[in-house]
Write an enzyme that holds these catalytic residues in place. Structure first.
Site, short mmCIF file in Angstrom:
data_model
loop_
_atom_site.label_atom_id
_atom_site.label_comp_id
_atom_site.label_asym_id
_atom_site.label_seq_id
_atom_site.Cartn_x
_atom_site.Cartn_y
_atom_site.Cartn_z
NE ARG A 224 -18.80 -67.43 -25.91
CZ ARG A 224 -18.35 -66.30 -26.62
NH1 ARG A 224 -19.36 -65.43 -27.18
NH2 ARG A 224 -17.38 -66.08 -26.64
CG HIS A 272 -20.62 -65.01 -32.86
ND1 HIS A 272 -20.66 -66.29 -31.98
CD2 HIS A 272 -20.02 -64.10 -32.07
CE1 HIS A 272 -19.72 -65.79 -30.98
NE2 HIS A 272 -19.73 -64.65 -31.15
P1 NDP Z 1 -16.31 -59.04 -18.36
O1 NDP Z 1 -15.78 -60.32 -17.90
O2 NDP Z 1 -15.30 -58.05 -18.25
O3 NDP Z 1 -17.48 -58.89 -17.47
C1 NDP Z 1 -18.71 -59.56 -17.36
C2 NDP Z 1 -19.73 -58.80 -16.59
O4 NDP Z 1 -20.99 -60.00 -16.34
C3 NDP Z 1 -19.53 -58.18 -15.29
O5 NDP Z 1 -20.18 -57.00 -14.96
C4 NDP Z 1 -19.73 -59.48 -14.19
O6 NDP Z 1 -20.24 -58.83 -12.88
C5 NDP Z 1 -21.40 -59.76 -14.95
N1 NDP Z 1 -21.70 -61.11 -14.61
C6 NDP Z 1 -21.12 -62.34 -14.70
N2 NDP Z 1 -21.70 -63.48 -14.10
C7 NDP Z 1 -22.89 -62.81 -13.69
C8 NDP Z 1 -24.15 -63.11 -12.93
N3 NDP Z 1 -24.32 -64.58 -12.73
N4 NDP Z 1 -25.08 -62.60 -12.71
C9 NDP Z 1 -24.80 -61.01 -12.93
N5 NDP Z 1 -23.99 -60.45 -13.71
C10 NDP Z 1 -22.94 -61.24 -13.87
O7 NDP Z 1 -16.78 -59.45 -19.81
P2 NDP Z 1 -16.88 -58.67 -21.11
O8 NDP Z 1 -17.54 -57.43 -20.85
O9 NDP Z 1 -15.47 -58.69 -21.52
O10 NDP Z 1 -17.53 -59.52 -22.12
C11 NDP Z 1 -19.07 -60.40 -22.01
C12 NDP Z 1 -19.30 -61.44 -22.72
O11 NDP Z 1 -19.42 -60.71 -24.17
C13 NDP Z 1 -17.99 -62.35 -23.14
O12 NDP Z 1 -17.77 -63.33 -22.07
C14 NDP Z 1 -18.51 -62.89 -24.32
O13 NDP Z 1 -19.17 -64.09 -23.94
C15 NDP Z 1 -19.49 -61.86 -24.84
N6 NDP Z 1 -18.87 -61.38 -26.07
C16 NDP Z 1 -19.52 -61.63 -27.41
C17 NDP Z 1 -19.33 -61.04 -28.64
C18 NDP Z 1 -19.82 -61.10 -29.93
O14 NDP Z 1 -19.42 -60.80 -30.78
N7 NDP Z 1 -21.34 -61.53 -29.73
C19 NDP Z 1 -17.74 -60.48 -28.87
C20 NDP Z 1 -16.98 -60.25 -27.34
C21 NDP Z 1 -17.70 -60.88 -26.34
P3 NDP Z 1 -19.19 -58.21 -11.86
O15 NDP Z 1 -19.21 -56.71 -12.51
O16 NDP Z 1 -19.76 -58.12 -10.79
O17 NDP Z 1 -18.20 -59.03 -12.05
#
Ligand code: NDP
Length: 309
Positions: A224, A272
């Site tokens: 993001r 994006h």
């Molecule tokens: P998920 O919610 O499934 O997973 C998020 C991951 O990030 C988890 O592994 C989580 O750790 C980790 N995480 C969250 N906060 C932290 C932190 N502070 N420090 C370290 N690790 C952290 O998300 P998705 O995989 O579904 O999607 C990720 C993001 O991708 C979305 O939120 C969106 O912003 C972005 N996105 C962008 C798109 C684009 O077109 N550019 C399209 C789709 C998504 P843990 O495993 O421990 O919970």
């Protein structure tokens, strides 16, 4: 008649979303969050809506994002305590996987160097490295990041991952939390950011983080926009600390014409586009949750509020 309120602005245009929702949910009244009728809305369909609109929606029982990100809801301190759902499907995960694989090959095989040599009419082959000589690190190992890591492993790359919990993944050296960040970053040739936007990840891609990478490492940013400090990115590229960046998400979208990222020779700007779900599929997922809400069935793709993603 149940009421659904649209709380935009939407990237794809509210008119189209409204038409698709009206077709898919003929028994519902679809209104704008600013209409008087929105006071009866049980559902809000949201994207980058203004903060503080919730007084206009006192009957709300579910907020549905039109994307994977839900940061726009949790960033608003006035957002009420209702379930939040996101949209995501296998096809979207596959699209993101393709995007990151392309970026990895772009840097591994030196297409970025070939493109800049071409601009200067220089016949120069990029360094010839096997995939297992290229270390790729994925920040965020959720539904999307874990799939990317698995695909890059299959392609033979040396894979590292970083998440909050440090939950293990086959074939990937996984690091967890703040303590794991330094060791995770240290050996990377390519850093992929696939993190959700939360208070902890805002501004995480800054000069301090870039300084912990190997000089010349490449960045692929498809999380993001507010995670990336754009000024620090340019400084790191100009100093050579970073060797290049593909950036898909920005602080301001569309990227303003005057933004220097557009013309930086070491940046590939993509609009994006990494993993956009077709709008009819988005509307299908929202509609299914609306039907579930009315029938009392469990909602799908509910976001864990305490984690904020
Ligand atoms: P998920 O919610 O499934 O997973 C998020 C991951 O990030 C988890 O592994 C989580 O750790 C980790 N995480 C969250 N906060 C932290 C932190 N502070 N420090 C370290 N690790 C952290 O998300 P998705 O995989 O579904 O999607 C990720 C993001 O991708 C979305 O939120 C969106 O912003 C972005 N996105 C962008 C798109 C684009 O077109 N550019 C399209 C789709 C998504 P843990 O495993 O421990 O919970």
């Amino acid at each position: 008649m149940p009421v659904l309120a649209l709380a935009g602005p939407f990237l794809h245009g509210s008119v189209l979303i409204r038409e698709l929702l009206e077709k898919r949910l003929p028994g519902w009244s679809i209104v704008k969050s600013t209409d008087a009728a929105a006071r009866a809305a049980e559902v809000a369909v949201c994207w980058n809506q203004p903060h503080g609109i919730w007084d206009q929606l006192p009957a709300l029982r579910m907020a549905h994002s039109i994307g994977v990100g839900v940061d726009h809801l949790f960033a608003d301190p006035t957002f009420p305590n209702v379930p939040v759902c996101k949209v995501i499907d296998d096809d979207q995960v596959r699209r993101m996987d393709e995007y990151v694989l392309w970026c990895t090959l772009y840097y591994h095989r030196g297409f970025d160097l070939a493109a800049s040599s071409q601009r200067e009419k220089v016949w120069q082959r990029p360094p010839n490295r096997r995939a297992n000589q290229v270390t790729v690190g994925v920040m965020g190992l959720g539904q999307i990041g874990s799939r990317i890591a698995a695909t890059l492993c299959q392609q033979g790359y040396d894979l590292r991952g970083w998440s909050r919990s440090g939950k293990p993944i086959d074939g990937v050296r996984v690091y967890g939390g703040e303590a794991g960040l330094g060791p995770f970053l240290r050996e990377l040739d390519i850093l992929v950011c696939m993190l959700p936007l939360t208070s902890e990840t805002t501004g995480i891609l800054d000069g301090r983080l870039f300084a912990r990478l190997k000089p010349g490492a490449r960045l692929v940013q498809c999380g993001r926009g507010p995670q990336l400090n754009e000024v620090d990115l340019v400084a790191a590229l100009d100093s050579g600390q970073l060797g290049g960046a593909v950036v898909d998400v920005f602080n301001e979208e569309p990227l303003p014409l005057e933004n220097v990222l557009w013309e930086h020779p070491k940046i590939l700007v993509t609009p994006h586009m990494a993993a956009v779900m077709p709008l009819p599929d988005v509307v299908d997922q929202i509609a299914e949750n609306c039907e579930r809400l009315l029938s009392g069935a469990p909602l799908l793709r509910v976001v864990e509020r305490s984690a904020g993603y």
